[in-house]
Every structure is written in structure tokens, then in C-alpha cells.
Design an enzyme around this catalytic site. Structure first.
Site, PDB file in Angstrom:
ATOM      1  N   ASP A  10       0.197 -38.373 -12.316  1.00 56.11           N
ATOM      2  CA  ASP A  10       1.195 -37.314 -12.512  1.00 56.11           C
ATOM      3  C   ASP A  10       1.513 -36.568 -11.222  1.00 56.11           C
ATOM      4  O   ASP A  10       2.678 -36.260 -10.941  1.00 56.11           O
ATOM      5  CB  ASP A  10       0.694 -36.299 -13.552  1.00 56.11           C
ATOM      6  CG  ASP A  10       0.661 -36.865 -14.957  1.00 56.11           C
ATOM      7  OD1 ASP A  10       1.444 -37.794 -15.242  1.00 56.11           O
ATOM      8  OD2 ASP A  10      -0.146 -36.375 -15.768  1.00 56.11           O
ATOM      9  N   SER A  64      -4.860 -51.742  -4.264  1.00 55.83           N
ATOM     10  CA  SER A  64      -4.069 -52.134  -5.434  1.00 55.83           C
ATOM     11  C   SER A  64      -2.967 -53.116  -5.056  1.00 55.83           C
ATOM     12  O   SER A  64      -2.653 -54.037  -5.819  1.00 55.83           O
ATOM     13  CB  SER A  64      -3.463 -50.896  -6.102  1.00 55.83           C
ATOM     14  OG  SER A  64      -4.474 -50.074  -6.646  1.00 55.83           O
ATOM     15  N   TYR A 109      -0.289 -49.965  -9.731  1.00 56.63           N
ATOM     16  CA  TYR A 109      -1.076 -51.093 -10.246  1.00 56.63           C
ATOM     17  C   TYR A 109      -2.511 -50.646 -10.511  1.00 56.63           C
ATOM     18  O   TYR A 109      -3.474 -51.283 -10.133  1.00 56.63           O
ATOM     19  CB  TYR A 109      -1.035 -52.272  -9.262  1.00 56.63           C
ATOM     20  CG  TYR A 109      -1.353 -53.606  -9.901  1.00 56.63           C
ATOM     21  CD1 TYR A 109      -0.449 -54.220 -10.761  1.00 56.63           C
ATOM     22  CD2 TYR A 109      -2.560 -54.254  -9.642  1.00 56.63           C
ATOM     23  CE1 TYR A 109      -0.737 -55.440 -11.344  1.00 56.63           C
ATOM     24  CE2 TYR A 109      -2.856 -55.475 -10.216  1.00 56.63           C
ATOM     25  CZ  TYR A 109      -1.939 -56.061 -11.068  1.00 56.63           C
ATOM     26  OH  TYR A 109      -2.225 -57.286 -11.651  1.00 56.63           O
ATOM     27  N   HIS A 165       3.752 -41.479 -19.756  1.00 55.86           N
ATOM     28  CA  HIS A 165       3.390 -40.097 -20.083  1.00 55.86           C
ATOM     29  C   HIS A 165       4.569 -39.223 -19.685  1.00 55.86           C
ATOM     30  O   HIS A 165       5.183 -39.432 -18.636  1.00 55.86           O
ATOM     31  CB  HIS A 165       2.124 -39.686 -19.331  1.00 55.86           C
ATOM     32  CG  HIS A 165       1.673 -38.274 -19.590  1.00 55.86           C
ATOM     33  ND1 HIS A 165       1.686 -37.699 -20.840  1.00 55.86           N
ATOM     34  CD2 HIS A 165       1.203 -37.315 -18.743  1.00 55.86           C
ATOM     35  CE1 HIS A 165       1.232 -36.456 -20.764  1.00 55.86           C
ATOM     36  NE2 HIS A 165       0.942 -36.200 -19.501  1.00 55.86           N
TER      37      HIS A 165
END
Length: 334
Positions: free
Chosen positions: A82, A52, A25, A107
Site C-alpha cells: 500500500d 523478485s 511479484y 485491496h
């Protein structure tokens, strides 16, 4: 030929009746989740306890630990950094995926470089807005949108393409248009843009320009204004109308200097170096280096970050920005 899809070309709502778990989030997570919710979709948030987690609850979402959110969901959108996706996937997502589920990303790094290897019985797709989360959300609330890329890596259901398009429409991206791509193309072009131009290239260009002026005896403050502060003015013009608009808006002196001196700075040797950077991205050398450094506690990363912070341009910029109250409305709060 590039294919672009818009609202009217998305004929089927493949998301209808499905529960979507947005894992994370942060910048993209809050935008995806809120846009999907406003468009009437059933959204839950999967995230570990913390700021979050609390923010998502305050925003009106049902919030769960990642594993519990995944258990409930038909579609799982992974919007974590990532470097932590692989661990979270292995420990909390993979054990709770079921045949027929869909796994989605904004991504392609971890799929393309095989950090995450989904089972063969789930769909895997990509929807990547070409803008930060706050812009994805703001444009949605204003009735427009940020363009996005989408693509399918694995089509277990036979309907992954429609699912990806429906998701793109769900976050509002098809208002502006979405371009079909692949995980490979999105990942490699995104990394190259960051390294050779947008982040690595621009920061090195600015630092070298700053050092050249200061070493020649010019005041550091003037050097900062000329090579960093005014960069925004030029980039804004290119953002609005490309290089043509930028060149139309600057003086003839500046435009002439652009043509005769630009090629002296960005030479064919620089382009060859760019090709070498691209090759390291394509062959996985960069990804392997990043992944290994992550496993070692990011020792090299943190060392490089500290060295970058010690550059004179950082201190000069900090002092000069105190003279500019108009930059107080910051895009990012640290």
C-alpha cells in the site's frame, strides 16, 4: 442479499485477447501471475530490478520495468505494498495508461482514500482473494481455490463488471466463489478486521493475558503456552467449523469458562472502542496517519515496531520454539 458468482455463472471471457501486466511479484503477485498464465492468458510482470525480478524471470515470465510493462498492457493489476503504490502509480503507471485500459487492485486502500486517482477513461476494478498468495497458488494447483471479493469502482468501457469477473475466474477464484462488493466496503472491513481483531486485537489480548499470569507469579513459559501457543489449536477449530466446532471440541470446563468469563474480558466498553476504531477508518483518520507517517520515513511505525519487539513474550517464545521441531516448516521465510 449477498451475491456469489461461480465458474458456471461467468458467461463471458472479457480477458480474452488482452495482455495483463501484473505489477509486483510478491505474495499475491506471483500467485495471480502464475494462475493467469496457467489458464492461458498473456501475462507480463512489471517490477524493479531485485530478487523478485530475478524470481519472475526464473519462473518463465517476460519481466520489464513497471513503465514498460504498463505500456504493453490492456489490464494492469497493481500488487505492490500500500505505502509504495501511490509513488509508483504517479511516476511509472499513470503516464503510460491509455484510454480503454483497465486498472485493477487486490485491496482498495489507495483508491478509496484518493491516494490514486485514475483518469476517467479507464476501468477500475478490484479482485481480492481471501487468503495469502501461497494459498491462492497452492489451491489452484490442487484444482480448488480460495474465495475472493470483486467490485467495480469505475466503468469507463461499460464492461468492467465482466472484466473483473473474468479476472477472478482467471486466477481460479470462481471455483470457490466470488462475492460482489465495493472498494469502500472491502477497504473498511479489511482494515477493521486487521486492527480490531486479527492483528491489533489478538496481539493485545495475548500480551495482556501473558502479563496477567507473569505478574501473578506464574512461569513465563507456562504463560506463553496457555495464551499464545495454544491459540493456533483454537483458531484451527474455528477455521474448520466456526465457533460451534471449537466449542464442541473443547472440554465442558473450557466451554463454561468461555460463556461466563469471555464477556468479563471483552466488555461493552471494548465494543465501543471497536466502534471508535471503525469510525477512524471510515472518516480517513487512520489512512491519513499512515500516509503522513510514510511520508516522514515511518518514524512512528518503526518506533512502535521496536517497542513491540522488546516485550518479554518475544524472547520467551523464541526459546520455547527451539523445543518444537514441528514448527520448523515455516509458512514465511524472513
Amino acid at each position: 442479499m449477498t451475491t456469489v458468482y461461480y465458474d458456471e455463472t461467468v458467461k463471458e471471457d472479457a480477458l480474452k485477447g488482452k495482455k495483463i501486466a501484473v505489477v509486483g511479484y510478491g505474495s499475491q503477485g506471483h500467485a495471480h501471475a502464475q494462475n493467469l498464465k496457467d489458464n492461458g492468458y498473456d501475462v507480463v510482470i512489471g517490477i524493479r530490478p531485485g530478487n523478485s525480478f530475478d524470481k519472475a524471470k526464473k519462473d518463465g515470465f517476460d519481466v520489464y520495468p513497471v513503465d514498460e510493462a504498463v505500456k504493453q498492457a490492456d489490464v494492469v493489476m497493481v500488487l505492490l505494498p500500500d505505502e509504495i503504490q501511490g509513488k509508483v502509480y504517479e511516476e511509472e503507471i499513470a503516464p503510460n495508461l491509455e484510454a480503454g485500459n483497465a486498472l485493477a487492485f487486490a485491496h482498495g486502500f489507495n483508491i478509496h482514500f484518493d491516494v490514486i486517482q485514475p483518469p476517467e477513461d479507464v476501468d477500475v476494478f478490484l479482485v481480492a482473494p481471501k487468503g495469502p498468495g501461497h494459498l491462492v497458488r497452492r489451491t489452484f494447483t490442487e484444482g480448488s481455490s480460495v474465495p475472493a471479493l470483486f467490485g467495480v469502482e469505475q466503468d469507463a468501457s461499460g464492461n468492467a463488471f465482466n472484466l473483473a469477473l473474468s479476472y477472478a475466474k482467471g486466477i481460479g477464484a470462481t471455483k470457490a466463489g466470488v462475492i460482489e462488493t465495493t472498494f469502500k466496503e472491502e477497504t473498511e472491513t479489511d482494515l477493521f478486521g486487521e486492527q480490531a481483531v486479527l492483528c491489533g486485537g489478538v496481539t493485545r489480548l495475548i500480551q495482556s493475558g501473558f502479563e496477567t499470569l507473569v505478574e501473578a507469579g506464574y512461569q513465563p513459559e507456562l504463560a506463553y503456552f496457555e495464551v499464545l501457543h495454544e491459540m493456533k489449536l483454537i483458531v484451527d477449530l474455528m477455521y474448520e467449523g466456526g465457533m460451534e466446532t471449537m466449542r464442541y471440541s473443547i472440554s465442558n470446563t473450557a466451554e463454561y469458562g468461555d460463556y461466563v468469563s469471555g464477556p468479563r474480558v471483552i466488555t461493552d466498553d471494548v465494543k465501543q472502542n471497536m466502534k471508535a476504531v471503525l469510525e477512524d477508518i471510515q472518516n480517513g483518520k487512520f489512512a491519513n496517519s499512515f500516509i503522513e507517517d510514510n511520508k516522514n520515513g515511518f518514524k512512528e511505525f518503526y518506533k512502535l515496531r521496536e517497542e513491540a519487539q522488546d516485550h518479554q513474550i518475544q524472547e520467551v517464545g523464541k526459546e520455547l520454539r527451539e523445543m518444537m521441531p514441528f514448527v520448523e516448516n515455516k509458512t514465511i521465510e524472513k
